[in-house]
Scaffold this active site. Structure first.
Site, mmCIF file in Angstrom:
data_model
loop_
_atom_site.group_PDB
_atom_site.id
_atom_site.type_symbol
_atom_site.label_atom_id
_atom_site.label_comp_id
_atom_site.label_asym_id
_atom_site.label_seq_id
_atom_site.Cartn_x
_atom_site.Cartn_y
_atom_site.Cartn_z
ATOM 1 N N MET A 1 0.842 -1.201 0.000
ATOM 2 C CA MET A 1 0.000 0.000 0.000
ATOM 3 C C MET A 1 0.877 1.251 0.000
ATOM 4 O O MET A 1 0.409 2.343 0.340
ATOM 5 C CB MET A 1 -0.922 0.004 1.217
ATOM 6 N N LEU B 1 6.518 3.162 1.636
ATOM 7 C CA LEU B 1 7.473 2.046 1.692
ATOM 8 C C LEU B 1 8.571 2.305 2.719
ATOM 9 O O LEU B 1 9.049 3.425 2.868
ATOM 10 C CB LEU B 1 8.073 1.815 0.305
ATOM 11 N N HIS B 2 8.951 1.238 3.398
ATOM 12 C CA HIS B 2 10.022 1.297 4.401
ATOM 13 C C HIS B 2 10.972 0.119 4.164
ATOM 14 O O HIS B 2 10.760 -0.679 3.233
ATOM 15 C CB HIS B 2 9.433 1.305 5.812
ATOM 16 N N GLY C 1 11.286 -2.599 5.587
ATOM 17 C CA GLY C 1 10.625 -3.915 5.623
ATOM 18 C C GLY C 1 10.113 -4.316 4.250
ATOM 19 O O GLY C 1 10.302 -5.461 3.812
ATOM 20 N N HIS C 2 9.497 -3.369 3.551
ATOM 21 C CA HIS C 2 9.062 -3.662 2.185
ATOM 22 C C HIS C 2 10.256 -4.023 1.299
ATOM 23 O O HIS C 2 10.160 -4.882 0.417
ATOM 24 C CB HIS C 2 8.346 -2.453 1.573
HETATM 25 P P1 AMP Z 1 1.530 -2.904 3.532
HETATM 26 O O1 AMP Z 1 2.059 -1.914 2.557
HETATM 27 O O2 AMP Z 1 1.708 -2.507 4.951
HETATM 28 O O3 AMP Z 1 0.159 -3.382 3.196
HETATM 29 O O4 AMP Z 1 2.448 -4.170 3.393
HETATM 30 C C1 AMP Z 1 2.784 -4.713 2.150
HETATM 31 C C2 AMP Z 1 3.525 -5.989 2.385
HETATM 32 O O5 AMP Z 1 4.681 -5.720 3.159
HETATM 33 C C3 AMP Z 1 2.702 -7.033 3.167
HETATM 34 O O6 AMP Z 1 2.991 -8.314 2.637
HETATM 35 C C4 AMP Z 1 3.238 -6.881 4.557
HETATM 36 O O7 AMP Z 1 3.117 -8.048 5.330
HETATM 37 C C5 AMP Z 1 4.689 -6.564 4.272
HETATM 38 N N1 AMP Z 1 5.320 -5.904 5.414
HETATM 39 C C6 AMP Z 1 4.946 -4.755 6.013
HETATM 40 N N2 AMP Z 1 5.748 -4.486 7.058
HETATM 41 C C7 AMP Z 1 6.639 -5.505 7.131
HETATM 42 C C8 AMP Z 1 7.714 -5.836 8.000
HETATM 43 N N3 AMP Z 1 8.040 -5.075 9.045
HETATM 44 N N4 AMP Z 1 8.412 -6.964 7.757
HETATM 45 C C9 AMP Z 1 8.076 -7.763 6.722
HETATM 46 N N5 AMP Z 1 7.084 -7.523 5.870
HETATM 47 C C10 AMP Z 1 6.365 -6.408 6.073
#
Ligand code: AMP
Length: 287
Positions: A37, A40-41, A43-44
């Protein structure tokens, strides 16, 4: 010609993505998809690295999906630093960003959904009734247009990952769903786009989440088997630190059913509010 933003090619429509993917596949390359979504950080970016390890071409989708937000949730407030996200993707070697508008994703007349019935009932599904239906629907759409060999999701959203694996299996989707470990800040807080909602004090207090999960893990390694006791300790620690616990459970890692005794591998999984942020975290418990 695709537009370029921040050094990366950006597609805006399903037709553009599919044409791009068909060309890449015709050249004999594998494709990995990382749905996000945005905001981005690092983790992404670990997901992008996992994607890269499985494919020659990596697509990141950036779409704040209205269908997975409840009426009182943070859809409007959700951060959308799109130009920065594109630059980050370019820097990480992403080959294509897919950034559709809600109108492109859900054209007038849209009325089809996909639902994974049991895995989405408890945990986050209890407080967010329509959430997973929105997630599985949008991810299936993304999988259908990306023609990817693998799609990578984070274990941070553990229930989501299990539901998506189930969906792909049940519906015979050819894209393999891969999980990637939780990326954490140096002090242990699970990285999340929603961490920006935290004040400095809340950010500090929220460290109780990872600390109490690690404490539970250590207790289990030391022989503790009493599930209600482990959960009570966890929940009390988070509440004492100022968190509002949405849930804290110990579940079977595949079925996500609550466990009564720790006689096999388990997952401890929590959702806790600190201020405006609902924070998720989880960890394996190996007796
Ligand atoms: P989001 O943009 O938050 O919907 O996340 C997109 C993808 O990134 C999803 O598969 C999340 O599980 C993954 N994600 C978000 N934060 C982390 C994190 N800290 N470590 C690993 N994957 C993450």
């Amino acid at each position: 010609m695709l537009e370029r933003i921040g050094g990366v090619a950006v597609a805006r429509t399903p037709a553009q993505v599919r044409a791009w993917s068909q060309e890449v596949r015709a050249a004999g390359k594998r494709i990995a998809l990382v749905p996000t979504m945005g905001a981005l950080h690092a983790g992404h970016m670990t997901l992008v690295d996992t994607a890269r390890a499985h494919a020659e071409a990596v697509i990141v989708s950036i779409f704040v999906n209205p269908m997975q937000f409840g009426p009182k949730e943070d859809f409007s407030a959700y951060p959308r630093p799109f130009a920065d996200d594109c630059a980050r993707c370019a820097h990480q070697g992403v080959d294509l960003v897919y950034a559709p508008t809600p109108e492109t994703m859900y054209p007038r007349g849209f009325q089809s959904h996909v639902e994974v019935e049991q895995l989405t009932q408890g945990l986050c599904g209890a407080a967010r009734p329509a959430h997973f239906r929105g997630v599985t629907t949008v991810v299936l759409k993304l999988l259908n247009i990306a023609l990817a060999d693998v799609a990578v999701f984070g274990e941070k959203d553990y229930q989501q990952l299990q539901a998506l694996k189930r969906m792909a299996l049940d519906l015979d989707h050819p894209t393999r769903i891969l999980g990637a470990p939780i990326a954490r800040e140096p002090d242990g807080l699970a990285m999340s786009s929603r961490n920006v909602y935290l004040t400095a004090d809340e950010r500090q207090a929220a460290l109780v989440i990872v600390r109490s999960l690690r404490a539970a893990q250590a207790q289990v390694r030391a022989g503790e088997r009493d599930v209600p006791q482990l959960i009570a300790t966890l929940a009390a620690a988070m509440t004492k630190a100022g968190g509002r616990v949405d849930y804290a459970q110990i579940v079977d890692p595949q079925s996500l059913q609550p466990l009564e005794t720790l006689d096999r591998p388990a997952r401890v999984i929590v959702a806790t509010w600190f201020g405006r942020a609902r924070l998720l975290d989880n960890m394996d418990l190996l007796p």
